[in-house]
Design a protein around this motif. Sequence first.
Motif, PDB file in Angstrom:
ATOM      1  N   ALA A 119       0.822  -1.203   0.000  1.00 23.32           N
ATOM      2  CA  ALA A 119       0.000   0.000   0.000  1.00 23.32           C
ATOM      3  C   ALA A 119       0.861   1.260   0.000  1.00 23.32           C
ATOM      4  CB  ALA A 119      -0.937  -0.002   1.206  1.00 23.32           C
ATOM      5  N   ALA A 120       1.923   1.262   0.799  1.00 24.94           N
ATOM      6  CA  ALA A 120       2.821   2.416   0.826  1.00 24.94           C
ATOM      7  C   ALA A 120       3.514   2.585  -0.521  1.00 24.94           C
ATOM      8  CB  ALA A 120       3.853   2.255   1.942  1.00 24.94           C
ATOM      9  N   GLY A 121       3.906   1.467  -1.136  1.00 26.40           N
ATOM     10  CA  GLY A 121       4.534   1.533  -2.457  1.00 26.40           C
ATOM     11  C   GLY A 121       3.578   2.066  -3.510  1.00 26.40           C
ATOM     12  N   PHE A 122       2.319   1.638  -3.444  1.00 24.93           N
ATOM     13  CA  PHE A 122       1.318   2.132  -4.388  1.00 24.93           C
ATOM     14  C   PHE A 122       1.053   3.619  -4.151  1.00 24.93           C
ATOM     15  CE2 PHE A 122      -3.233   2.512  -5.789  1.00 24.93           C
ATOM     16  CZ  PHE A 122      -2.966   2.365  -7.141  1.00 24.93           C
ATOM     17  N   GLY A 123       1.026   4.026  -2.872  1.00 29.62           N
ATOM     18  CA  GLY A 123       0.860   5.441  -2.562  1.00 29.62           C
ATOM     19  C   GLY A 123       2.016   6.268  -3.082  1.00 29.62           C
ATOM     20  N   ALA A 124       3.231   5.702  -3.025  1.00 30.02           N
ATOM     21  CA  ALA A 124       4.403   6.413  -3.531  1.00 30.02           C
ATOM     22  C   ALA A 124       4.354   6.576  -5.041  1.00 30.02           C
ATOM     23  CB  ALA A 124       5.670   5.662  -3.131  1.00 30.02           C
ATOM     24  N   LEU A 125       3.742   5.632  -5.715  1.00 26.51           N
ATOM     25  CA  LEU A 125       3.720   5.659  -7.177  1.00 26.51           C
ATOM     26  C   LEU A 125       2.682   6.620  -7.721  1.00 26.51           C
ATOM     27  CD1 LEU A 125       4.905   4.327  -9.741  1.00 26.51           C
ATOM     28  CD2 LEU A 125       3.082   2.625  -9.575  1.00 26.51           C
ATOM     29  N   THR A 126       1.690   6.948  -6.921  1.00 25.91           N
ATOM     30  CA  THR A 126       0.560   7.720  -7.418  1.00 25.91           C
ATOM     31  C   THR A 126       0.692   9.182  -7.044  1.00 25.91           C
ATOM     32  OG1 THR A 126      -0.589   6.999  -5.429  1.00 25.91           O
ATOM     33  CG2 THR A 126      -1.097   5.831  -7.439  1.00 25.91           C
ATOM     34  N   PRO A 127       0.831  10.071  -8.020  1.00 27.93           N
ATOM     35  CA  PRO A 127       0.965  11.509  -7.730  1.00 27.93           C
ATOM     36  C   PRO A 127      -0.395  12.144  -7.517  1.00 27.93           C
ATOM     37  CG  PRO A 127       1.157  11.157 -10.085  1.00 27.93           C
ATOM     38  CD  PRO A 127       0.962   9.794  -9.457  1.00 27.93           C
ATOM     39  N   PHE A 128      -1.140  11.649  -6.521  1.00 25.18           N
ATOM     40  CA  PHE A 128      -2.492  12.143  -6.297  1.00 25.18           C
ATOM     41  C   PHE A 128      -2.479  13.409  -5.454  1.00 25.18           C
ATOM     42  CE2 PHE A 128      -4.246   8.817  -8.420  1.00 25.18           C
ATOM     43  CZ  PHE A 128      -4.159   7.569  -7.823  1.00 25.18           C
ATOM     44  N   CYS A 129      -3.469  14.282  -5.723  1.00 23.27           N
ATOM     45  CA  CYS A 129      -3.766  15.353  -4.786  1.00 23.27           C
ATOM     46  C   CYS A 129      -4.832  14.832  -3.826  1.00 23.27           C
ATOM     47  CB  CYS A 129      -4.237  16.601  -5.518  1.00 23.27           C
ATOM     48  SG  CYS A 129      -5.715  16.338  -6.507  1.00 23.27           S
ATOM     49  N   ALA A 130      -5.209  15.669  -2.853  1.00 25.05           N
ATOM     50  CA  ALA A 130      -6.140  15.217  -1.819  1.00 25.05           C
ATOM     51  C   ALA A 130      -7.465  14.750  -2.394  1.00 25.05           C
ATOM     52  CB  ALA A 130      -6.377  16.351  -0.809  1.00 25.05           C
ATOM     53  N   CYS A 131      -7.934  15.421  -3.469  1.00 21.51           N
ATOM     54  CA  CYS A 131      -9.257  15.086  -3.992  1.00 21.51           C
ATOM     55  C   CYS A 131      -9.263  13.745  -4.711  1.00 21.51           C
ATOM     56  CB  CYS A 131      -9.750  16.185  -4.932  1.00 21.51           C
ATOM     57  SG  CYS A 131      -8.656  16.536  -6.303  1.00 21.51           S
ATOM     58  N   SER A 132      -8.103  13.152  -4.938  1.00 23.13           N
ATOM     59  CA  SER A 132      -8.041  11.787  -5.461  1.00 23.13           C
ATOM     60  C   SER A 132      -7.646  10.795  -4.367  1.00 23.13           C
ATOM     61  CB  SER A 132      -7.032  11.699  -6.607  1.00 23.13           C
ATOM     62  OG  SER A 132      -7.477  12.409  -7.735  1.00 23.13           O
ATOM     63  N   THR A 133      -6.728  11.202  -3.494  1.00 21.76           N
ATOM     64  CA  THR A 133      -6.259  10.313  -2.435  1.00 21.76           C
ATOM     65  C   THR A 133      -7.388   9.926  -1.478  1.00 21.76           C
ATOM     66  OG1 THR A 133      -4.047  11.298  -2.513  1.00 21.76           O
ATOM     67  CG2 THR A 133      -4.610  10.064  -0.541  1.00 21.76           C
ATOM     68  N   ILE A 134      -8.192  10.887  -1.062  1.00 27.85           N
ATOM     69  CA  ILE A 134      -9.228  10.615  -0.070  1.00 27.85           C
ATOM     70  C   ILE A 134     -10.301   9.670  -0.616  1.00 27.85           C
ATOM     71  CG2 ILE A 134     -10.885  11.614   1.534  1.00 27.85           C
ATOM     72  CD1 ILE A 134      -7.916  12.287   2.067  1.00 27.85           C
ATOM     73  N   PRO A 135     -10.860   9.918  -1.819  1.00 23.77           N
ATOM     74  CA  PRO A 135     -11.831   8.942  -2.342  1.00 23.77           C
ATOM     75  C   PRO A 135     -11.241   7.550  -2.527  1.00 23.77           C
ATOM     76  CG  PRO A 135     -12.022  11.006  -3.525  1.00 23.77           C
ATOM     77  CD  PRO A 135     -10.800  11.123  -2.664  1.00 23.77           C
ATOM     78  N   MET A 136      -9.959   7.458  -2.916  1.00 24.80           N
ATOM     79  CA  MET A 136      -9.341   6.144  -3.064  1.00 24.80           C
ATOM     80  C   MET A 136      -9.191   5.474  -1.695  1.00 24.80           C
ATOM     81  SD  MET A 136      -6.025   4.931  -5.185  1.00 24.80           S
ATOM     82  CE  MET A 136      -7.051   4.844  -6.634  1.00 24.80           C
ATOM     83  N   THR A 137      -8.906   6.269  -0.675  1.00 24.88           N
ATOM     84  CA  THR A 137      -8.840   5.731   0.684  1.00 24.88           C
ATOM     85  C   THR A 137     -10.182   5.137   1.089  1.00 24.88           C
ATOM     86  OG1 THR A 137      -7.141   7.344   1.335  1.00 24.88           O
ATOM     87  CG2 THR A 137      -8.411   6.317   3.101  1.00 24.88           C
ATOM     88  N   VAL A 138     -11.258   5.865   0.817  1.00 26.12           N
ATOM     89  CA  VAL A 138     -12.599   5.356   1.120  1.00 26.12           C
ATOM     90  C   VAL A 138     -12.883   4.101   0.301  1.00 26.12           C
ATOM     91  CG1 VAL A 138     -15.075   5.873   0.993  1.00 26.12           C
ATOM     92  CG2 VAL A 138     -13.475   7.631   1.752  1.00 26.12           C
ATOM     93  N   GLY A 139     -12.453   4.111  -0.966  1.00 23.35           N
ATOM     94  CA  GLY A 139     -12.646   2.935  -1.814  1.00 23.35           C
ATOM     95  C   GLY A 139     -11.940   1.716  -1.260  1.00 23.35           C
ATOM     96  N   PHE A 140     -10.719   1.883  -0.753  1.00 24.89           N
ATOM     97  CA  PHE A 140      -9.992   0.771  -0.128  1.00 24.89           C
ATOM     98  C   PHE A 140     -10.760   0.234   1.082  1.00 24.89           C
ATOM     99  CE2 PHE A 140      -5.403   1.922  -1.609  1.00 24.89           C
ATOM    100  CZ  PHE A 140      -5.660   1.277  -2.808  1.00 24.89           C
ATOM    101  N   LEU A 141     -11.242   1.149   1.927  1.00 25.94           N
ATOM    102  CA  LEU A 141     -11.959   0.719   3.129  1.00 25.94           C
ATOM    103  C   LEU A 141     -13.254  -0.010   2.761  1.00 25.94           C
ATOM    104  CD1 LEU A 141     -11.496   3.912   5.343  1.00 25.94           C
ATOM    105  CD2 LEU A 141     -10.363   1.700   5.639  1.00 25.94           C
TER     106      LEU A 141
END
Length: 303
Positions: free
Chosen positions: A56-78
């Motif tokens: 998960a940390a590696g995938f987070g490192a690979l993705t140049p997301f801003c908050a408006c993409s990171t947060i929905p993806m976080t909810v999607g993971f949960l």
Amino acid sequence: MNTLLDTIWYFCYITVELVVLFIVITALVEIILMYIPQEKISKKIEKAGFFGNVIAAGFGALTPFCACSTIPMTVGFLNAGVPFGATMSFLIASPLLNPIIIAMLGALVGIKAMLVYVAIAFICSVLFGWVLQKVDAQKYVKNVRLKPQACCSGGNDNPIETKKLPWIQKIAIALRAGWDTLRPIIWYLLIGVALGAIIYGYMPSDWVLKIAGPDNPFAVPVAAIIGVPLYIRAETAIPIGVALMGKGMSIGAVIALVIGGAGMAIPEMSMLASIFKKKLVAMIVAVIFLTAVISGYLFNILL
């Protein structure tokens, strides 16, 4: 007159370097993501146990997301059943290990400093995600489903279809995504470079050395505290930090400032408050602060 010319030269040189670097790195990441289905990543994380935090940390490192993409993806993971700790590792790593931040550090501070930063931030993301799960912080997650917001440019809406395109089209799409990602934040970058150029040309070295030099033991936590609420974008903070470092500011204080600003942006904090209760938001702020301080002191020791 010579100082003015040096300042202008610094501004032009760093601006061209960072703009080219930003577009090229973003384009490379876009091409890589064409071959990584996010659904498969989610399933691998779900079944990997503690190693899921690493993935998960590696995938987070690979993705140049801003908050408006990171947060929905976080909810999607949960919502998809990804373990809470792994999801938190992704959430922490995504802003701190943004490929743009890593590339800028490599270009402006050096490859050795970049590698040390990557190692420390990655380890902190994995461990703090694991700790948040162990303390049962998941009970502070609100029962919400957040839809992605259209504030980020770039990205592949359909990576499977994009993968089938000819290479020339892939490169064109990736470069366009790089420019689309840069365009909304280019003013932050220019402001950062301009302030860095002014510092480079005119700020007294003795003053910087006294306030935030390596001999001041409080420079690192103070920089981290300033960075967390201030939200200095990394694209702004890094050029300023590099200029301050040239004037005598310790590299640890620079790194603490960058981590504080990049890890806890104001838009991200407000969106986190919409999906997490206040206690969990406070825990994440504390995690970012600790990461900034630990990284800053380690940088001063190692470099």
